[in-house]
Design a protein around this motif. Sequence first.
Motif: not given
Length: 276
Positions: A217-245
């Motif tokens: 599962x590829x679920x992008x995320x942002x970190x807010x108030x010390x919590x990981x919260x999901x967001x749309x792919x390519x809109x957060x902190x996920x290192x998508x290219x590296x993980x996909x590789x």
Amino acid sequence: MLQFAIRGHDITNVKNVEDLALKTQLAGIQNVQLALGISFPNMPTETANINPGMGNYFRTKLAERDVNIAILSCYINMIHPDLDVREQLLQKFEAYVKHAKYFGASMVATETGCVFPEIAYTTENFTEEAFQETVDVIKRLVEVGEKHGMLIGIEPGLNHPIHSLQKTERLIELVDSDFLGIILDPTNLITAETYPNQVDIVKHAFRLFGESICAVHMKDFVVENDRVKPTYLFQGEMQVKEIISVIAQQKPNSFVVLEETKDEWIGKAKDELNHM
């Protein structure tokens, strides 16, 4: 090459399976992870309702738009504290396993539940007792998978008894079956402290139990108030290219589900992935 998929319920306002098939095709996606009760809440989808004809109907209608059911979801609280309720939930999952082949699915997926009736974060999920109880239930489900030739996809996560790479590795050792598969969701296994190491965590997962990983599962995320919260792919902190590789190298042509990326954002994410 990877096979990108979406969760059916990440396309909203779907009226019927034909509508789901068309909107999935228009998004440029050919695979879905289908949770019947979430995508179609008004359709009876319990133990007594699921049947070969239903599976054939869904498979045929989606195939008309070149869409495949990659994963059939049946998310349950497998260690529900009320044993009567638990038994009903397990029988539902087993019915899905029995009929998954008619849908054309390659696996039936679930998370590992909670010691409370409602699934929520609690450290009580992290006890050895909760872990062993979960292992016993998964052994039962995997035996049904073996009987029907269907992979059981288990998704670890921080809110559940199977909440770490180490617990996942122990689960695989204790169940010891080719019909147990792991659905790896990196975002479910990171915290506000560990997210900078996300690529290393994915690599470590493949080192520990890569043979058992059956989808990601590829679920992008942002970190807010010390919590990981999901967001749309390519809109957060996920290192998508590296993980996909990493995934492409370790599991060529595997299913990668764009979780929590919804509606018009699906096509945008697919375009980004195609240009990586």
